[in-house]
Enzyme design. Structure first.
Site, PDB file in Angstrom:
ATOM      1  N   HIS A 108      -5.556  -1.486  -4.313  1.00 37.57           N
ATOM      2  CA  HIS A 108      -6.009  -0.406  -3.443  1.00 37.57           C
ATOM      3  C   HIS A 108      -6.958   0.472  -4.220  1.00 37.57           C
ATOM      4  O   HIS A 108      -6.645   0.918  -5.323  1.00 37.57           O
ATOM      5  CB  HIS A 108      -4.802   0.369  -2.915  1.00 37.57           C
ATOM      6  CG  HIS A 108      -3.939  -0.499  -2.061  1.00 37.57           C
ATOM      7  ND1 HIS A 108      -2.828  -1.137  -2.534  1.00 37.57           N
ATOM      8  CD2 HIS A 108      -4.094  -0.904  -0.782  1.00 37.57           C
ATOM      9  CE1 HIS A 108      -2.308  -1.882  -1.575  1.00 37.57           C
ATOM     10  NE2 HIS A 108      -3.050  -1.772  -0.508  1.00 37.57           N
TER      11      HIS A 108
ATOM     12  N   HIS B 100      -8.267  -1.569   0.930  1.00 36.52           N
ATOM     13  CA  HIS B 100      -7.298  -2.612   0.577  1.00 36.52           C
ATOM     14  C   HIS B 100      -8.103  -3.869   0.339  1.00 36.52           C
ATOM     15  O   HIS B 100      -9.005  -4.161   1.110  1.00 36.52           O
ATOM     16  CB  HIS B 100      -6.353  -2.950   1.745  1.00 36.52           C
ATOM     17  CG  HIS B 100      -5.683  -1.799   2.386  1.00 36.52           C
ATOM     18  ND1 HIS B 100      -4.335  -1.645   2.373  1.00 36.52           N
ATOM     19  CD2 HIS B 100      -6.166  -0.757   3.090  1.00 36.52           C
ATOM     20  CE1 HIS B 100      -4.007  -0.564   3.048  1.00 36.52           C
ATOM     21  NE2 HIS B 100      -5.095  -0.005   3.492  1.00 36.52           N
TER      22      HIS B 100
ATOM     23  N   ARG C 141       7.572 -10.785   5.197  1.00 36.47           N
ATOM     24  CA  ARG C 141       7.278 -10.497   6.594  1.00 36.47           C
ATOM     25  C   ARG C 141       8.000 -11.503   7.455  1.00 36.47           C
ATOM     26  O   ARG C 141       8.055 -12.682   7.121  1.00 36.47           O
ATOM     27  CB  ARG C 141       5.773 -10.593   6.865  1.00 36.47           C
ATOM     28  CG  ARG C 141       5.002  -9.534   6.132  1.00 36.47           C
ATOM     29  CD  ARG C 141       3.519  -9.665   6.338  1.00 36.47           C
ATOM     30  NE  ARG C 141       2.813  -8.733   5.457  1.00 36.47           N
ATOM     31  CZ  ARG C 141       1.501  -8.688   5.337  1.00 36.47           C
ATOM     32  NH1 ARG C 141       0.743  -9.498   6.041  1.00 36.47           N
ATOM     33  NH2 ARG C 141       0.944  -7.825   4.527  1.00 36.47           N
TER      34      ARG C 141
ATOM     35  N   CYS D 107       0.792  -1.227   0.000  1.00 34.40           N
ATOM     36  CA  CYS D 107       0.000   0.000   0.000  1.00 34.40           C
ATOM     37  C   CYS D 107       0.829   1.285   0.000  1.00 34.40           C
ATOM     38  O   CYS D 107       0.454   2.229  -0.698  1.00 34.40           O
ATOM     39  CB  CYS D 107      -1.032   0.007   1.121  1.00 34.40           C
ATOM     40  SG  CYS D 107      -0.645  -1.014   2.523  1.00 34.40           S
TER      41      CYS D 107
ATOM     42  N   GLN E 209       0.772 -11.139  -2.720  1.00 29.32           N
ATOM     43  CA  GLN E 209      -0.633 -10.780  -2.512  1.00 29.32           C
ATOM     44  C   GLN E 209      -1.257 -10.403  -3.843  1.00 29.32           C
ATOM     45  O   GLN E 209      -0.619  -9.747  -4.661  1.00 29.32           O
ATOM     46  CB  GLN E 209      -0.725  -9.561  -1.598  1.00 29.32           C
ATOM     47  CG  GLN E 209      -0.250  -9.803  -0.195  1.00 29.32           C
ATOM     48  CD  GLN E 209      -0.339  -8.531   0.630  1.00 29.32           C
ATOM     49  OE1 GLN E 209       0.167  -7.490   0.228  1.00 29.32           O
ATOM     50  NE2 GLN E 209      -0.973  -8.618   1.778  1.00 29.32           N
TER      51      GLN E 209
ATOM     52  N   ASP F 276      -3.016  -8.048  -4.545  1.00 35.82           N
ATOM     53  CA  ASP F 276      -3.371  -6.818  -3.850  1.00 35.82           C
ATOM     54  C   ASP F 276      -3.997  -5.785  -4.788  1.00 35.82           C
ATOM     55  O   ASP F 276      -3.722  -5.775  -5.983  1.00 35.82           O
ATOM     56  CB  ASP F 276      -2.073  -6.228  -3.271  1.00 35.82           C
ATOM     57  CG  ASP F 276      -2.320  -5.499  -1.969  1.00 35.82           C
ATOM     58  OD1 ASP F 276      -3.492  -5.376  -1.578  1.00 35.82           O
ATOM     59  OD2 ASP F 276      -1.336  -5.062  -1.359  1.00 35.82           O
TER      60      ASP F 276
ATOM     61  N   LYS G  55     -11.833  -4.889   9.018  1.00 36.32           N
ATOM     62  CA  LYS G  55     -11.795  -5.655   7.773  1.00 36.32           C
ATOM     63  C   LYS G  55     -12.883  -6.723   7.711  1.00 36.32           C
ATOM     64  O   LYS G  55     -13.465  -7.092   8.724  1.00 36.32           O
ATOM     65  CB  LYS G  55     -10.432  -6.304   7.598  1.00 36.32           C
ATOM     66  CG  LYS G  55      -9.971  -7.102   8.804  1.00 36.32           C
ATOM     67  CD  LYS G  55      -8.551  -7.630   8.600  1.00 36.32           C
ATOM     68  CE  LYS G  55      -8.177  -8.570   9.724  1.00 36.32           C
ATOM     69  NZ  LYS G  55      -7.014  -9.374   9.437  1.00 36.32           N
TER      70      LYS G  55
END
Length: 645
Positions: free
Chosen positions: A389, A519, A367, A338, A385, A387, A473
């Site tokens: 946004h 997200h 991570r 992000c 991910q 991902d 979330k």
RNA sequence: GCCGAUGUAGCUCAGAGGUAGAGCACUUCCUUGGUAAGGAAGGGGUCAUGGGUUCAAUUCCCAUCAUUGGCUCCA
């Protein structure tokens, strides 16, 4: 006399002080033998505990969750008694039931150890106690009495638990030589337990707090019949066959190497092909929904994450920063995409007409997960991910959020993930310090999620304290082969990052406004999603995802050339396969390729060569008969279309 | 990270203080076979790594690394 109402709404009269077993007996003797526990006016009630007032009753057998839980809870007490027999002076923490069985947390006396080699003798002792047919006796005690008992026994854990209970609500349960602080209810006596198995040993911090003493947790499960235990163990064996770690190796999908590093998966050619297909599938869906793909680097300056707040939150526990030799600049491996996407948003002035801006990326993040947390592909240290946004105006949130839910549901439907739970994760209201952002924004975001989920008709479970530190979330959870729950899809509202990055857009009023971010990752991570997909399909992937959709099996080497022609022709139809031209008999080739779970086996020999056809055999189903090459190509493409409908 | 278990051939696993085993896979040869294992021969191991005990360690002890079950489901 008292009046007792049954679930079918019929009412009968009984004499005062009657207990659930006696009530069952009045209905039928065989029922009475099966009753484990009852619900009386909504409260769980021992089957031998007298009833003195009018009430509604529900009788539970082993088949009910309530029955099983009571059964296992009683088993935990007997296990405790057995443990006390072998380890005098052992202290007890808590001993609850779990989804499959029970455990007891124990603090072993100094110097004592327990390992799975001790299980057999403990199991034997448990059964011995069970066969003794000792009653479970319930006793209401005063707080003082309770404290006195456990002070005398020297069990500080029970004393701590008692300390939190109020006088007048405390009960003890005893069987044979063992007494425990317990709310109940319990079996009438120990003899119901006919089979028991201790499953494993684990360390567990007292009260889940890693600053406190680690106790030894003993897991077990018990059954009213030996046969049920056998079945349970067999079921576990079967589940292990679906384990993605095993299938991933067998089907050559992915691997790990200690030399590369733990928790860092590498995708093998077949796994990569599968993953790529999933990615392309999602890209296509996202394109329809107006997403734009972006690509960002794997590292970012420390300052980027200071701005985003990730540094403060995760910086310490993350991988060590990377320093450049000359300038001594500090970079971090990116833990999230992000911040990069925020910078892309900021790269030029945005108008309300540009919103929603939907930036998508298959972004690989790193991570640091504690070594003990790593687990196959489901919990790793480097993962990708799916991902995206979504930057939008506040009044677009609801609409955008719902569209994301649509995408997630479409994906789950296509891949037949019918058994999922939707979880709304909100702040822990008692510990707001853990989170960043204003109260007002949190409340708005939480409400937006709750509304969108309910509008989409999702059955949701609300979990307090499970929110991300930057926002609430909506997570989609799916179970793996062994029943462990994993979060796959996730959608998160974020008012915080736009604030921190000072994102703006110019509204129709010609003034600057702050956008809101959503997200979202429908798969969650490619690694975890593929892991769960492997377990769900047992490696028998839908045709469109199969790394190899067919294999051509020549009857003998004489037909290798024809097999090659077939392969080339099928190539032209955009289907994938290979030739098994080993010097083996057809039966052998079929067996080996069935085990590799190739969806279609195409046998070619004399007859096929003559007629320019194939003998099509479907994996796990058998011979489908002869088809021409074109027929098969059309057939397979139609099958894929059906899967993707 | 912590508690427990595990680590022997590419895979699945047996084994024992004294020269390392099986099945499958692999290589070669025979066989050219029609819908779930054709036959024979052969190659392959620093028994995870590093220390220690011992005449002798892959086996026993310690450490390390990796894998694995658990550490949320509240007497």
């Amino acid at each position: 006399m008292i009046k007792i109402k049954f679930p079918d709404q019929t009412e009968r009269e009984f004499s005062e002080g009657i207990n659930p077993i006696e009530i069952a007996k009045s209905l039928s003797n065989s029922l009475a033998k099966e009753i484990i526990v009852a619900t009386v006016d909504g409260n769980l009630w021992d089957s031998t505990r007298p009833i003195y007032t009018n009430c509604e009753i529900k009788l539970h057998k082993w088949d009910d969750t309530e029955g099983k839980h009571c059964f296992w809870h009683s088993s935990a007490h007997i296990m405790a008694e057995a443990l006390e027999y072998f380890y005098p002076g052992v202290k007890f923490g808590i001993g609850p039931t779990i989804e499959n069985g029970f455990y007891y947390d124990i603090d072993l006396p100094d110097g004592a150890t327990i390992s799975d080699s001790d299980f057999a003798k403990i199991e034997k002792k448990i059964l011995e106690i069970a066969q003794g047919k000792h009653d479970f006796a319930r006793k209401e005690v005063s707080k003082d009495e309770a404290i006195q008992y456990f002070q005398h026994k020297g069990d500080q854990y029970k004393l701590e638990l008692i300390d939190e209970l109020s006088d007048g609500t405390i009960t003890f349960y005893s069987q044979n030589s063992f007494t425990d602080l317990c709310r109940g209810p319990h079996l009438a006596d120990t003899s119901y337990i006919k089979a028991v198995k201790l499953m494993s040993i684990a360390g567990a911090f007292w009260r889940g707090d890693e600053k406190r003493k680690q106790l030894t947790r003993v897991y077990g499960i018990s059954f009213p019949k030996q046969k049920l235990l056998d079945e349970y163990l067999h079921m576990l064996e079967e589940a292990k066959k679906r384990d993605h770690r095993k299938l991933g190796k067998e089907l050559e999908l992915f691997m790990f190497s200690p030399k590369v590093g733990m928790g860092l998966p590498m995708w093998l050619p077949k796994g990569a092909m599968l993953r790529e297909r999933l990615e392309n599938f999602l890209k296509k869906v996202q394109k329809k929904y107006g997403y734009q793909q972006v690509i960002t680097p794997h590292i970012g300056m420390k300052d980027l994450y200071v701005t985003s707040g990730h540094y403060e939150k995760y910086g310490k526990d993350s991988f060590q920063p990377i320093f450049t030799p000359a300038e001594n600049e500090e970079f971090l491996l990116k833990p999230m995409n992000c911040p990069h996407h925020c910078e892309i948003y900021k790269s030029k002035p945005r108008s309300y007409k540009d919103l929603p801006l939907r930036l998508a990326e298959f972004g690989t993040v790193y991570r640091y997960e504690q070594s003990g947390e790593l687990h196959g592909l489901t919990r790793v240290r480097g993962f990708t991910q799916d991902d995206a946004h979504l930057f939008c105006t506040p009044d677009q949130i609801s609409e955008e959020f719902k569209k994301v839910i649509d995408i997630v549901l479409y994906i789950f439907k296509t891949l037949k993930f019918n058994d999922f739970t939707a979880q709304i994760s909100l702040r822990d209201p008692s510990d707001k310090k853990k989170y960043i952002g204003t109260d007002e924004n949190w409340e708005k975001a939480e409400q937006a999620i709750i509304d969108a989920a309910s509008e989409k008709g999702l059955t949701t479970k609300v979990e307090l304290g499970e929110a991300a530190f930057y926002g609430p979330k909506l997570d989609f959870m799916v179970k793996d082969a062994l029943g462990r729950k994993w979060q796959l899809g996730t959608i998160q509202v974020d008012y915080n990052l736009p604030e921190r990055f000072e994102l703006e857009y110019v509204g129709s009023d010609d003034r600057k406004h702050r956008p809101v971010m959503i997200h979202r990752a429908p798969f969650g991570s490619m690694e975890r999603f593929v892991a769960v997909l492997i377990e769900h399909t047992e490696g028998k992937f839908p045709l469109w995802l199969s790394p190899e959709q067919f294999v051509i099996l020549p009857i003998s080497e004489k037909y290798n050339e024809y097999a090659n022609q077939v392969l080339q022709m099928l190539d032209a139809y955009d289907v994938r396969g290979f030739i098994d031209d080993r010097n083996e008999k057809i039966g052998r080739k079929i067996r080996d390729n069935e085990m590799k779970k190739i969806p279609y086996l195409l046998v070619v020999g004399e007859k096929e060569l003559e007629n320019k056809t194939l003998s099509v055999r479907k994996q796990a189903e058998g011979d489908l008969g002869m088809q021409t090459i074109e027929e098969f190509a059309r057939f397979i493409n139609k099958e894929i279309e059906k899967e993707l409908e």
